[in-house]
Design a protein around this motif. Structure first.
Motif, PDB file in Angstrom:
ATOM      1  N   CYS A  11       0.918  -1.242  -0.220  1.00 30.11           N
ATOM      2  CA  CYS A  11      -0.024  -0.015  -0.180  1.00 30.11           C
ATOM      3  C   CYS A  11       1.115   1.182  -0.058  1.00 30.11           C
ATOM      4  N   ASP A  14      -0.601   4.740  -0.168  1.00 29.72           N
ATOM      5  CA  ASP A  14      -1.358   5.374   1.092  1.00 29.72           C
ATOM      6  C   ASP A  14      -0.082   5.442   2.056  1.00 29.72           C
ATOM      7  N   TYR A  18       0.187   9.017   4.221  1.00 29.75           N
ATOM      8  CA  TYR A  18       0.316   9.254   5.454  1.00 29.75           C
ATOM      9  C   TYR A  18       1.339   9.780   6.209  1.00 29.75           C
ATOM     10  N   ARG A 208      -4.951   3.803   5.905  1.00 27.71           N
ATOM     11  CA  ARG A 208      -5.885   4.675   5.390  1.00 27.71           C
ATOM     12  C   ARG A 208      -6.656   5.599   6.860  1.00 27.71           C
TER      13      ARG A 208
END
Length: 221
Positions: A11, A14, A18, A208
Motif C-alpha cells: 500500500c 497510501d 500518511y 488509511r
C-alpha cells in the motif's frame, strides 16, 4: 516469509500519503494552523486510551508468558511514558487531562480505534499487530524524516517538541521493535497466501485511517 516491508509496499501510495501528509509537512515548517494541532492533540489522547486497551487485548491473546512480555512492555511504555509526555505537552497548549477526557471522539478517531480493537477481538494476534503497526512504525518514520529534512524549521517552530519527541532515539527504537516483532510473528506466513492478503488489508485499512486522522484536524478544528 511475509515481512513488514511487504505490508508497506503493498500500500505504498497510501503509506506515502500518511507519512508525508500535508499535516506532517506543516508541522515541520511550523505553518500548521494552531486549531488543527490542538484538535489533533485532543483526539490523540483519546486514541492512546484505546491503544492501551489494544495492548491489553494483545496480552490476553498470547499463548505463553514469553509472548506476553512484548505487549506488556508496550502497554507500560504507553501508560508510563507516551501518555505522560502527551499530557505534559498538552498542558503547554492550555489543555488539561480533564479537558481531554471530556472531549467527544471525532468520527475519524472512532473509526480508527474500533478498526484496531475489532481486528483484535475477531481476528488473530498477528492481525491485531498488523492493525496497530502503522502507528508505531509510521510515527517513527515521520519523526526521523522531519529531523533530517532540510527545510524543517527548528528555531521558533511551535511544534518543535513534537518533532523532537517522535524523532528521538526512544521512538526510533520503539518503531524498529514493532517491525521486528511483527516480522517474527509473520515468519511462517507465505507472501501470497490468503492469510497474507488478510494481514495486508488490515494494515492498509489502518494506514488509511491514519490519513483520515490527519485530515480531521483540518476539518473539525
Amino acid at each position: 516469509m511475509l515481512k513488514t516491508s511487504d505490508l508497506i509496499s503493498s500500500c505504498q501510495n497510501d503509506w506515502d500519503a500518511y507519512t508525508r501528509h500535508r499535516f506532517v509537512c506543516e508541522l515541520g515548517n511550523g505553518t500548521l494552523p494552531e486549531g488543527a494541532f490542538r484538535h489533533y492533540l485532543q483526539q490523540d489522547y483519546l486514541f492512546l486510551t484505546h491503544f492501551a486497551r489494544a495492548y491489553a487485548l494483545a496480552i490476553y491473546k498470547c499463548d505463553n508468558f514469553a509472548d506476553m512480555r512484548y505487549p506488556l512492555t508496550s502497554l507500560q511504555g504507553t501508560l508510563d511514558t507516551e501518555i505522560t509526555l502527551h499530557i505534559d505537552f498538552c498542558k503547554k497548549w492550555g489543555l488539561t487531562e480533564t479537558d481531554m477526557m471530556a472531549i467527544p471522539e471525532a468520527t475519524g478517531t472512532v473509526a480508527y480505534t474500533r478498526l484496531v480493537l475489532d481486528a483484535g477481538q475477531s481476528g488473530s494476534l498477528v492481525e491485531l499487530y498488523a492493525a496497530m503497526a502503522p502507528c508505531a512504525i509510521g510515527y517513527a518514520d515521520i519523526g526521523q524524516w522531519l529531523i533530517n529534512k532540510s527545510d524543517t524549521v527548528f528555531d521558533g517552530n511551535p511544534y518543535r517538541e513534537w518533532i523532537d519527541m517522535y524523532g528521538n532515539d526512544e521512538m526510533q527504537e520503539a518503531g524498529n521493535n514493532c517491525a521486528a516483532q511483527l516480522d517474527a510473528m509473520m515468519r511462517d506466513i507465505p507472501k501470497d497466501s490468503a492469510a497474507a492478503n488478510r494481514i495486508k488489508k488490515i494494515f492498509r485499512d489502518a494506514v488509511r485511517m491514519e490519513i483520515a486522522f490527519w485530515e480531521q484536524g483540518y476539518q473539525d478544528a
